[in-house]
Design an enzyme around this catalytic site. Structure first.
Site, PDB file in Angstrom:
ATOM      1  CG  ASP A  75      -1.747  -1.228   1.381  1.00  0.00           C
ATOM      2  OD1 ASP A  75      -1.263  -2.327   1.061  1.00  0.00           O
ATOM      3  OD2 ASP A  75      -2.884  -1.095   1.844  1.00  0.00           O
ATOM      4  CG  HIS A 124      -2.019   4.288   2.470  1.00  0.00           C
ATOM      5  ND1 HIS A 124      -3.329   4.665   2.300  1.00  0.00           N
ATOM      6  CD2 HIS A 124      -2.048   3.054   3.013  1.00  0.00           C
ATOM      7  CE1 HIS A 124      -4.129   3.699   2.715  1.00  0.00           C
ATOM      8  NE2 HIS A 124      -3.369   2.697   3.142  1.00  0.00           N
ATOM      9  CG  ASP A 176      -5.690   1.116   0.482  1.00  0.00           C
ATOM     10  OD1 ASP A 176      -6.751   1.216  -0.185  1.00  0.00           O
ATOM     11  OD2 ASP A 176      -5.656   0.751   1.663  1.00  0.00           O
ATOM     12  CG  ASN A 217      -9.714  -0.029   2.230  1.00  0.00           C
ATOM     13  OD1 ASN A 217      -8.594  -0.422   1.926  1.00  0.00           O
ATOM     14  ND2 ASN A 217      -9.950   0.643   3.344  1.00  0.00           N
ATOM     15  CG  HIS A 218      -7.788   4.146   1.872  1.00  0.00           C
ATOM     16  ND1 HIS A 218      -7.910   5.209   2.737  1.00  0.00           N
ATOM     17  CD2 HIS A 218      -7.526   3.065   2.653  1.00  0.00           C
ATOM     18  CE1 HIS A 218      -7.707   4.795   3.981  1.00  0.00           C
ATOM     19  NE2 HIS A 218      -7.472   3.496   3.951  1.00  0.00           N
ATOM     20  CG  HIS A 223      -7.085  -4.243   3.897  1.00  0.00           C
ATOM     21  ND1 HIS A 223      -7.594  -2.965   3.780  1.00  0.00           N
ATOM     22  CD2 HIS A 223      -7.995  -4.944   4.631  1.00  0.00           C
ATOM     23  CE1 HIS A 223      -8.759  -2.905   4.401  1.00  0.00           C
ATOM     24  NE2 HIS A 223      -9.020  -4.077   4.934  1.00  0.00           N
TER      25      HIS A 223
END
Length: 219
Positions: A18, A20, A47, A73-74, A180
């Site tokens: 991820d 981010h 993500d 999910n983001h 995740h």
């Protein structure tokens, strides 16, 4: 729903956890690995956005020919904020960066990026097949079929396997790489490899060659 990739005969395939919003960290890790932007491919567990300093820049990555990411999910939280008005959940989970950007630009870039981000990848590596989803695969890889809303939610949100420390193997695939759930170190559970090491909090972004993933499965 599922995008398949043949063996990369020209270069090396990598997978990364991820991101981010940690764009500069990603660039540093690619430089450290000697990534060849002309021949190599980078696969991401999703993500791309939220929490780190450069989410909008990371949202440009799906348009690069060397970069491929499943949706996390983001990305879906951002989609639901813009398209369904569900702002509270996204803002509580790292979406506040949108307040410092042009919301319309973010919305349009997200709309254009999501079609490049399916729920699952399957990549051929040295005669084996590696799957990638964001959170958790089904028990049988063949269950990944279009139009199953419950399965889509499972692929991007579920933590059942890691909460139970379930070491059963996912059938129909040699191995699966996921993100995740933030861990101190990458972790194998059966043939599922968890690689989210919390880039935005730890400064550690796991980047590994897919051939090494396959070799670890065989150990």
């Amino acid at each position: 729903m599922l995008q398949r990739f043949a063996t990369n005969t020209a270069g090396t395939d990598y997978v990364v956890g991820d991101i981010h919003g940690c764009y500069d960290l990603l660039v540093r890790e690619l430089k450290r690995a000697g990534f060849d932007y002309q021949r190599d491919r980078l696969f991401c567990v999703g993500d791309l956005i939220d929490r780190g300093p450069s989410s909008l820049e990371c949202l440009q990555l799906p348009f690069e020919p060397w970069f491929h990411s499943v949706r996390g999910n983001h990305e879906l939280l951002a989609h639901d904020a813009f398209e369904l008005g569900r702002w509270g959940m996204w803002l509580l989970n790292g979406g506040v960066w949108v307040r410092d950007e042009d919301p319309q630009e973010v919305r349009e870039r997200l709309r254009e990026a999501l079609p490049h981000m399916p729920y699952a990848f399957e990549i051929e590596v040295e005669g084996a097949r590696v799957g990638i989803v964001h959170a958790e695969p089904p028990t049988d890889w063949s269950m990944i079929v279009p139009g199953d809303d419950a399965l889509e939610h499972h692929l991007v949100w579920s933590r059942r396997r890691i909460e139970r420390r379930d070491t059963s193997r996912v059938t129909g695939i040699d191995g699966v790489v996921v993100g995740h759930t933030i861990l101190r170190e990458p972790l194998w559970l059966g043939n599922v490899y968890y690689i989210d090491t919390g880039a935005f909090t730890t400064g550690r972004l796991t980047l590994i060659r897919l051939v090494d993933v396959i070799r670890m499965i065989g150990e």
